[in-house]
Design an enzyme around this catalytic site. Structure first.
Site, PDB file in Angstrom:
ATOM      1  N   LYS A 151     -16.450  26.429 -37.192  1.00  0.00           N
ATOM      2  CA  LYS A 151     -17.185  26.766 -35.844  1.00  0.00           C
ATOM      3  C   LYS A 151     -18.578  26.897 -36.168  1.00  0.00           C
ATOM      4  O   LYS A 151     -19.166  27.032 -37.349  1.00  0.00           O
ATOM      5  CB  LYS A 151     -16.467  27.641 -35.104  1.00  0.00           C
ATOM      6  CG  LYS A 151     -15.188  27.326 -34.735  1.00  0.00           C
ATOM      7  CD  LYS A 151     -14.793  26.087 -33.757  1.00  0.00           C
ATOM      8  CE  LYS A 151     -13.541  25.336 -33.601  1.00  0.00           C
ATOM      9  NZ  LYS A 151     -12.489  26.197 -33.296  1.00  0.00           N
TER      10      LYS A 151
HETATM   11  C1  LIG Z   1     -10.863  26.282 -32.939  1.00  0.00           C
HETATM   12  C2  LIG Z   1     -10.394  26.076 -31.545  1.00  0.00           C
HETATM   13  C3  LIG Z   1      -9.527  27.036 -31.090  1.00  0.00           C
HETATM   14  C4  LIG Z   1      -8.963  28.268 -31.806  1.00  0.00           C
HETATM   15  O1  LIG Z   1      -9.696  28.891 -32.635  1.00  0.00           O
HETATM   16  P1  LIG Z   1      -9.154  29.593 -33.929  1.00  0.00           P
HETATM   17  O2  LIG Z   1      -9.940  30.396 -34.367  1.00  0.00           O
HETATM   18  O3  LIG Z   1      -8.883  28.359 -34.893  1.00  0.00           O
HETATM   19  O4  LIG Z   1      -7.926  30.212 -33.383  1.00  0.00           O
HETATM   20  C5  LIG Z   1      -9.363  27.167 -29.855  1.00  0.00           C
HETATM   21  N1  LIG Z   1      -9.774  26.052 -28.814  1.00  0.00           N
HETATM   22  C6  LIG Z   1     -10.736  24.726 -29.480  1.00  0.00           C
HETATM   23  C7  LIG Z   1     -11.146  23.903 -28.606  1.00  0.00           C
HETATM   24  C8  LIG Z   1     -10.829  25.214 -30.791  1.00  0.00           C
HETATM   25  O5  LIG Z   1     -11.682  24.045 -31.287  1.00  0.00           O
END
Ligand SMILES: *Cc1c(COP(=O)(O)O)cnc(C)c1O
Length: 369
Positions: free
Chosen positions: A181
């Site tokens: 992210k």
């Molecule tokens: C990455 C992501 C999540 C979940 O996050 P994690 O930290 O991987 O559990 C939820 N929604 C979207 C759209 C994502 O890209």
């Protein structure tokens, strides 16, 4: 191989983790407390932040903290990572898929409206590819019908909405700090809201429901005599993950500049090709992914063509209403979106020459076709 996504780490993160390992307190303590304060300072003075172990658990506990559970429904755009749907389902509530706008990949408010029943307790708009879509329309709908808005802002940390940091305004905003992210903790997530009762609830829920354990841990103590009143989880963030996140947060400005300038270069290089781009304002958004839209006939061919030239791409996302675990729904735009979208490489280590290579290969593809 040009990678689709990648974490952007340096010696600072290595040193920070080493500091925590040498200190010897690896669980939830001072580093997490400081990271929460730094996130609050970054987002807005009147917003409270609770850090948790993943973005998925942030969403799950946000839903639970609103008192939503079995018998309730939460509306979610079908185009999102399965995390959003599973987070809602984990509370016992029913995730109800609505359709998306083709121009943004975000909630189609008219479609969401049609999904409202007497059981609807919340809507979970997703900042698809870091764009806000018609978030204003989502909030208007929620106000009109009196339900909560839990934003899945996993893609959009570091961006702004109406000139203020994402998370500064709105009901409940959830972030992910997983490995790819905009900033990472290794794994991690956070909930930001002005609703102090929701934050207090999540502070307990993330520590097995043990009441007021957060305050004790931040004071270097631990609870031996305590009270538990509802189902909690082991969803707290560790000092190791927080230490990585704190270093990443210091670098957010640089990361944002890199991501925005790479997307602007993509836009410039793709301009005369039969490729559509989403309607996202990059003066506000810090792009997490770079989707392009082509025809349904060309998408898989282009994906393979790029792969054969050493370029990794992705498809964000398979519509959740097609997954066996979830309710069927009529979301024609989501199907079309899924079949025509292709995500190009985008991350903090990507170079200008990489983008030029990707776009040159795309140009070559359309010349041949
Ligand atoms: C990455 C992501 C999540 C979940 O996050 P994690 O930290 O991987 O559990 C939820 N929604 C979207 C759209 C994502 O890209």
């Amino acid at each position: 191989m040009i990678r689709l996504s990648q974490a952007c780490l340096g010696q600072e993160e290595i040193d920070a983790v080493t500091r925590v390992l040498q200190d010897g307190y690896l669980g939830m303590g001072k580093e997490v407390m400081l990271f929460e304060q730094e996130l609050q300072n970054y987002i807005a003075f009147d917003v409270k932040v609770a850090c948790v172990n993943t973005g998925t658990s942030a969403l799950q506990m946000a839903v639970q903290a609103c008192g939503i559970g079995p018998g309730d429904e939460v509306i979610i755009p079908s185009i999102t990572y399965v995390a959003s749907f599973q987070a809602v389902a984990a509370t016992g509530a029913q995730p109800v898929a609505c359709d998306v706008e083709l121009a943004t990949g975000c909630v189609d408010v008219d479609s969401a409206k049609k999904r409202i029943t007497s059981r609807t307790k919340a809507i979970m708009p997703v900042h698809y590819a870091s764009g806000a879509g018609n978030l204003e329309g989502v909030y208007a709908l929620a106000r009109e019908h009196g339900f909560r808005v839990i934003e899945d802002a996993a893609h959009s940390f570091g961006g702004t909405y109406k000139g203020q940091p994402v998370g500064a305004n709105g009901d409940i905003i959830c972030f992910s700090f997983d490995g790819i992210k905009n900033i990472t903790c290794g794994e991690g997530g956070a909930v930001a809201t002005k609703d102090k009762a929701v934050i207090r609830k999540i502070q307990d829920l993330r520590l097995l429901g043990v009441e007021k354990d957060t305050e004790k841990r931040y004071a270097g103590q631990r609870s031996w005599d305590f009270q538990v009143k509802e189902q909690g989880w082991r969803y707290h963030m560790s000092n190791i993950n927080a230490a990585i996140g704190r270093e990443q947060l210091k670098k957010i400005k640089g990361f944002s500049q890199i991501r925005r300038s790479l997307v602007r270069l993509y836009q410039q290089e793709l301009v005369n090709l039969p490729v559509k781009l989403l309607n996202i304002n990059y003066d506000e958004a810090v792009p997490h992914i770079m989707p392009i839209v082509v025809t349904e006939n060309e998408r898989d061919l282009l994906k393979e063509f790029l792969y054969n030239q050493g370029i990794e791409t992705g498809i964000h996302y398979k519509p959740n209403h097609l997954l066996d675990r979830f309710q069927k729904s009529h979301c024609p735009n989501s199907i079309q979106f899924w079949n025509s979208i292709l995500t190009l490489p985008l991350h903090g280590n990507l170079l200008v020459k990489d983008v030029l290579q990707v776009t040159a290969v795309i140009r070559q593809f359309f010349k041949q076709a």
